[in-house]
Design a protein around this motif. Structure first.
Motif, short mmCIF file in Angstrom:
data_model
loop_
_atom_site.label_atom_id
_atom_site.label_comp_id
_atom_site.label_asym_id
_atom_site.label_seq_id
_atom_site.Cartn_x
_atom_site.Cartn_y
_atom_site.Cartn_z
N TRP A 1 7.38 -20.56 -5.69
CA TRP A 1 6.74 -21.23 -4.55
C TRP A 1 7.61 -22.33 -3.94
O TRP A 1 7.49 -22.65 -2.77
N GLY B 1 1.95 -12.50 -9.07
CA GLY B 1 1.60 -11.17 -8.57
C GLY B 1 2.49 -10.10 -9.19
O GLY B 1 2.01 -9.03 -9.59
N ASN C 1 -3.67 -12.18 -4.06
CA ASN C 1 -2.77 -13.11 -4.76
C ASN C 1 -1.84 -13.90 -3.84
O ASN C 1 -1.55 -15.06 -4.10
N ALA C 2 -1.39 -13.28 -2.74
CA ALA C 2 -0.36 -13.92 -1.91
C ALA C 2 -0.84 -15.27 -1.41
O ALA C 2 -2.03 -15.48 -1.19
N CYS D 1 3.32 -6.34 0.72
CA CYS D 1 4.28 -7.43 0.93
C CYS D 1 4.77 -7.46 2.38
O CYS D 1 4.78 -6.45 3.06
N THR E 1 -1.73 -8.26 -3.31
CA THR E 1 -1.02 -8.84 -2.16
C THR E 1 0.08 -9.76 -2.70
O THR E 1 -0.12 -10.47 -3.68
N GLY E 2 1.24 -9.73 -2.03
CA GLY E 2 2.35 -10.59 -2.46
C GLY E 2 2.81 -10.29 -3.87
O GLY E 2 3.20 -11.21 -4.58
N ASN F 1 -3.81 -17.78 3.27
CA ASN F 1 -4.48 -17.82 1.95
C ASN F 1 -5.95 -17.40 2.03
O ASN F 1 -6.45 -16.74 1.14
#
Ligand SMILES: NC(=O)c1ccc[n+]([C@@H]2O[C@H](COP(=O)([O-])OP(=O)(O)OC[C@H]3O[C@@H](n4cnc5c(N)ncnc54)[C@H](OP(=O)(O)O)[C@@H]3O)[C@@H](O)[C@H]2O)c1
Length: 308
Positions: A229, A47, A120-121, A65, A40-41, A141
């Motif tokens: 981020w 990622g 992961n996202a 995504c 994910t992400g 999350n």
């Protein structure tokens, strides 16, 4: 003389910083030919680097995504860097539980295998709400990944031995969960810490839930990483953090190493439900190992995402 002291102090500081940033690499060379990895992400940061490394080991890599343009660009980069054509993207918005359900439906129709799921996202410390009315950090999350994993669990069991990796953060230790207010959305940093603590409890409870099914689970702290981020913050904050990140944080490629380790290592598989830092199991604070809290969070999450 003063200049000499300054130069020596600078060299010593630089050396200390270099040592602090030095991290372990995954030395296990196992390949993943014929295996499917879902990240994910995977269009940025840790990622994306994990996607490159796992595609290089022969896995079919699918990045899930929310933005198709960013995802397409990342797929092109992952393919070119890994020299693998077996990389694709699918649309998934973890801030919308309907999107998670639709994603899983189409994934299960299209893909016959799922060997490694990498949750992961994440959203960093932001105060916002998901489409379903959850605080953004807790919703994306934790809850998004909770629903995603549960809906894909049947395929993971069919493909066993399989693995579920969930990215967390060592900042989990600064907060505890408040079951009266799981949707806590007051101080941005604390909302993030709570969501990352939830990731740890989730990974532990999933290990118990899947026990005997040969689905192993790993909570992974990638270290502090020079990723994207900060894009969620103001220009000034980004400028300030760029300097700090350059000095203290490791490149994304290094951060992805513990993900790769947990995806392939037989040694890691002996510690299902564990917390991993720097390509090895690590110890959690006692409150984060409370099986009662992990079970309570699992049951609350089931109700919140309407799995029961
Ligand atoms: N960076 C660090 O220092 C650090 C430290 C400890 C732990 N971690 C953890 O490591 C993981 C990766 O972090 P990173 O630093 O690589 O972050 P990043 O570069 O900001 O990547 C985060 C990814 O999550 C995606 N995402 C955000 N919201 C989403 C949603 N609603 N639906 C689908 N995807 C969504 C982003 O997509 P968009 O591109 O569309 O925004 C992006 O691809 C996270 O779980 C983080 O908590 C990071």
């Amino acid at each position: 003389m003063y200049l000499l002291y300054t130069i020596i102090a600078s060299l010593v500081s630089f050396f200390i910083l270099k040592c602090m940033k030095k991290r372990r690499y995954c030395t296990d060379l196992k390949r993943l030919d014929g295996k499917t990895v879902l990240i994910t992400g995977g269009n940025s940061g840790v990622g994306k680097e994990a996607a490159v490394a796992l595609a290089m080991r022969g896995a079919r890599v699918i990045i899930a995504c929310r933005d198709p343009d960013r995802a397409e660009k990342a797929v092109r980069e992952i393919k070119s860097r890994s020299h693998s054509l077996n990389v694709l993207h699918m649309e998934l918005d973890l801030a919308n539980l309907r999107s998670v359900r639709e994603f899983c439906k189409s994934f299960l129709q299209r893909e016959k295998r799922l060997d490694v799921l990498v949750n992961n996202a994440a959203m960093p410390s932001v105060l916002d709400w998901t489409d379903d009315g959850f605080s953004m950090c807790f919703g994306v999350n934790h809850l998004g990944h909770f629903l995603l994993t549960n809906l894909l669990l049947s395929r993971l069991k069919e493909c066993a031995p399989s693995r579920v990796l969930t990215l967390t953060c060592s900042t989990y230790k600064y907060q505890k969960l408040d079951f009266q207010d799981l949707n806590y959305n007051l101080l941005p940093f604390f909302t993030y810490c709570r969501s990352k603590l939830a990731n740890i409890y989730f990974s532990q409870e999933l290990a118990r839930f899947a026990e005997g099914k040969d689905v192993t689970t790993y909570a992974v702290h990638p270290g502090f990483v020079q990723s994207d981020w900060t894009c969620h913050y103001s220009f000034l904050f980004r400028m300030l953090t760029q300097v700090i990140m350059w000095m203290f944080f490791v490149p994304c490629e290094v951060g992805a190493q513990t993900v790769v380790y947990c995806a392939v290592s037989d040694e890691a598989a002996k510690h299902s439900g564990g917390y991993f830092v720097d390509c090895r199991p690590s110890t959690l604070r006692p409150f984060a190992r409370d099986a009662g809290v992990a079970k309570k969070l699992w049951e609350a999450s089931e109700r919140l995402v309407k799995l029961v």
